[in-house]
Design a protein around this motif. Structure first.
Motif, PDB file in Angstrom:
ATOM      1  N   ALA A  23       0.830  -1.204   0.000  1.00  0.00           N
ATOM      2  CA  ALA A  23       0.000   0.000   0.000  1.00  0.00           C
ATOM      3  C   ALA A  23       0.867   1.258   0.000  1.00  0.00           C
ATOM      4  O   ALA A  23       0.569   2.231  -0.713  1.00  0.00           O
ATOM      5  CB  ALA A  23      -0.927  -0.002   1.200  1.00  0.00           C
ATOM      6  N   ALA A  24       1.947   1.247   0.764  1.00  0.00           N
ATOM      7  CA  ALA A  24       2.847   2.401   0.796  1.00  0.00           C
ATOM      8  C   ALA A  24       3.503   2.608  -0.567  1.00  0.00           C
ATOM      9  O   ALA A  24       3.658   3.747  -1.028  1.00  0.00           O
ATOM     10  CB  ALA A  24       3.901   2.216   1.875  1.00  0.00           C
ATOM     11  N   ALA A  25       3.879   1.525  -1.219  1.00  0.00           N
ATOM     12  CA  ALA A  25       4.478   1.632  -2.550  1.00  0.00           C
ATOM     13  C   ALA A  25       3.472   2.192  -3.550  1.00  0.00           C
ATOM     14  O   ALA A  25       3.825   3.027  -4.394  1.00  0.00           O
ATOM     15  CB  ALA A  25       4.979   0.267  -3.009  1.00  0.00           C
ATOM     16  N   ASN A  26       2.215   1.767  -3.474  1.00  0.00           N
ATOM     17  CA  ASN A  26       1.191   2.282  -4.373  1.00  0.00           C
ATOM     18  C   ASN A  26       0.904   3.750  -4.124  1.00  0.00           C
ATOM     19  O   ASN A  26       0.677   4.514  -5.069  1.00  0.00           O
ATOM     20  CB  ASN A  26      -0.095   1.463  -4.247  1.00  0.00           C
ATOM     21  CG  ASN A  26      -0.010   0.147  -4.957  1.00  0.00           C
ATOM     22  OD1 ASN A  26       0.800  -0.028  -5.853  1.00  0.00           O
ATOM     23  ND2 ASN A  26      -0.844  -0.779  -4.560  1.00  0.00           N
ATOM     24  N   ARG A  27       0.919   4.165  -2.860  1.00  0.00           N
ATOM     25  CA  ARG A  27       0.708   5.593  -2.565  1.00  0.00           C
ATOM     26  C   ARG A  27       1.815   6.424  -3.169  1.00  0.00           C
ATOM     27  O   ARG A  27       1.576   7.501  -3.709  1.00  0.00           O
ATOM     28  CB  ARG A  27       0.642   5.815  -1.057  1.00  0.00           C
ATOM     29  CG  ARG A  27      -0.674   5.392  -0.438  1.00  0.00           C
ATOM     30  CD  ARG A  27      -0.799   5.896   0.990  1.00  0.00           C
ATOM     31  NE  ARG A  27       0.182   5.330   1.887  1.00  0.00           N
ATOM     32  CZ  ARG A  27       0.026   4.232   2.607  1.00  0.00           C
ATOM     33  NH1 ARG A  27      -1.110   3.565   2.528  1.00  0.00           N
ATOM     34  NH2 ARG A  27       0.965   3.801   3.413  1.00  0.00           N
ATOM     35  N   ALA A  28       3.043   5.932  -3.096  1.00  0.00           N
ATOM     36  CA  ALA A  28       4.165   6.668  -3.672  1.00  0.00           C
ATOM     37  C   ALA A  28       4.099   6.642  -5.199  1.00  0.00           C
ATOM     38  O   ALA A  28       4.441   7.625  -5.862  1.00  0.00           O
ATOM     39  CB  ALA A  28       5.477   6.077  -3.191  1.00  0.00           C
ATOM     40  N   LYS A  29       3.663   5.532  -5.767  1.00  0.00           N
ATOM     41  CA  LYS A  29       3.640   5.363  -7.218  1.00  0.00           C
ATOM     42  C   LYS A  29       2.559   6.213  -7.873  1.00  0.00           C
ATOM     43  O   LYS A  29       2.791   6.850  -8.900  1.00  0.00           O
ATOM     44  CB  LYS A  29       3.412   3.890  -7.550  1.00  0.00           C
ATOM     45  CG  LYS A  29       3.422   3.570  -9.025  1.00  0.00           C
ATOM     46  CD  LYS A  29       3.225   2.077  -9.242  1.00  0.00           C
ATOM     47  CE  LYS A  29       3.187   1.716 -10.708  1.00  0.00           C
ATOM     48  NZ  LYS A  29       2.951   0.281 -10.907  1.00  0.00           N
ATOM     49  N   PHE A  30       1.364   6.229  -7.301  1.00  0.00           N
ATOM     50  CA  PHE A  30       0.249   6.900  -7.948  1.00  0.00           C
ATOM     51  C   PHE A  30       0.038   8.323  -7.476  1.00  0.00           C
ATOM     52  O   PHE A  30      -0.820   9.023  -8.005  1.00  0.00           O
ATOM     53  CB  PHE A  30      -1.032   6.074  -7.779  1.00  0.00           C
ATOM     54  CG  PHE A  30      -0.966   4.769  -8.510  1.00  0.00           C
ATOM     55  CD1 PHE A  30      -0.961   4.734  -9.886  1.00  0.00           C
ATOM     56  CD2 PHE A  30      -0.873   3.581  -7.817  1.00  0.00           C
ATOM     57  CE1 PHE A  30      -0.886   3.543 -10.568  1.00  0.00           C
ATOM     58  CE2 PHE A  30      -0.801   2.375  -8.488  1.00  0.00           C
ATOM     59  CZ  PHE A  30      -0.807   2.358  -9.866  1.00  0.00           C
ATOM     60  N   GLY A  31       0.772   8.774  -6.491  1.00  0.00           N
ATOM     61  CA  GLY A  31       0.772  10.183  -6.126  1.00  0.00           C
ATOM     62  C   GLY A  31      -0.434  10.658  -5.366  1.00  0.00           C
ATOM     63  O   GLY A  31      -0.958   9.978  -4.502  1.00  0.00           O
ATOM     64  N   VAL A  32      -0.866  11.853  -5.727  1.00  0.00           N
ATOM     65  CA  VAL A  32      -1.893  12.557  -4.969  1.00  0.00           C
ATOM     66  C   VAL A  32      -3.277  12.379  -5.581  1.00  0.00           C
ATOM     67  O   VAL A  32      -3.430  11.933  -6.715  1.00  0.00           O
ATOM     68  CB  VAL A  32      -1.552  14.055  -4.880  1.00  0.00           C
ATOM     69  CG1 VAL A  32      -0.286  14.281  -4.096  1.00  0.00           C
ATOM     70  CG2 VAL A  32      -1.437  14.657  -6.242  1.00  0.00           C
ATOM     71  N   ALA A  33      -4.285  12.786  -4.845  1.00  0.00           N
ATOM     72  CA  ALA A  33      -5.673  12.667  -5.277  1.00  0.00           C
ATOM     73  C   ALA A  33      -5.990  13.703  -6.364  1.00  0.00           C
ATOM     74  O   ALA A  33      -5.306  14.710  -6.513  1.00  0.00           O
ATOM     75  CB  ALA A  33      -6.607  12.858  -4.095  1.00  0.00           C
ATOM     76  N   LYS A  34      -7.038  13.454  -7.103  1.00  0.00           N
ATOM     77  CA  LYS A  34      -7.426  14.329  -8.208  1.00  0.00           C
ATOM     78  C   LYS A  34      -7.739  15.762  -7.765  1.00  0.00           C
ATOM     79  O   LYS A  34      -7.323  16.715  -8.441  1.00  0.00           O
ATOM     80  CB  LYS A  34      -8.604  13.731  -8.958  1.00  0.00           C
ATOM     81  CG  LYS A  34      -8.934  14.491 -10.226  1.00  0.00           C
ATOM     82  CD  LYS A  34      -9.960  13.787 -11.053  1.00  0.00           C
ATOM     83  CE  LYS A  34     -10.219  14.548 -12.326  1.00  0.00           C
ATOM     84  NZ  LYS A  34     -11.159  13.846 -13.191  1.00  0.00           N
ATOM     85  N   PRO A  35      -8.449  15.976  -6.652  1.00  0.00           N
ATOM     86  CA  PRO A  35      -8.691  17.372  -6.243  1.00  0.00           C
ATOM     87  C   PRO A  35      -7.402  18.142  -5.963  1.00  0.00           C
ATOM     88  O   PRO A  35      -7.301  19.328  -6.279  1.00  0.00           O
ATOM     89  CB  PRO A  35      -9.530  17.233  -4.968  1.00  0.00           C
ATOM     90  CG  PRO A  35     -10.179  15.913  -5.093  1.00  0.00           C
ATOM     91  CD  PRO A  35      -9.216  15.046  -5.838  1.00  0.00           C
TER      92      PRO A  35
END
Length: 64
Positions: A23-35
């Motif tokens: 999950a931490a790797a995915n958060r780093a990979k996909f970045g921030v939320a659309k808003p």
């Protein structure tokens, strides 16, 4: 003598840790939320527009 370990609990704990690292790797990979992305883009556009508005004459090249 060694400590008695419940293998089922150990297996679940290991799976939980692996899941959290994924999950931490995915958060780093996909970045921030659309808003947040749209807000950042709007701020950059506004800053660029403000900077361009302060130019003295946009058609003449700079003199050395």
């Amino acid at each position: 003598m060694g400590e008695i370990v419940n293998l089922r609990l150990a297996r679940k704990a290991k799976a939980r840790i692996e899941s959290e690292t994924a999950a931490a790797a995915n958060r780093a990979k996909f970045g921030v939320a659309k808003p947040e992305k749209t807000l950042t883009a709007a701020r950059l556009k506004s800053a660029s527009k403000t900077l361009d508005g302060h130019r003295l004459s946009p058609d003449t090249p700079e003199k050395p």
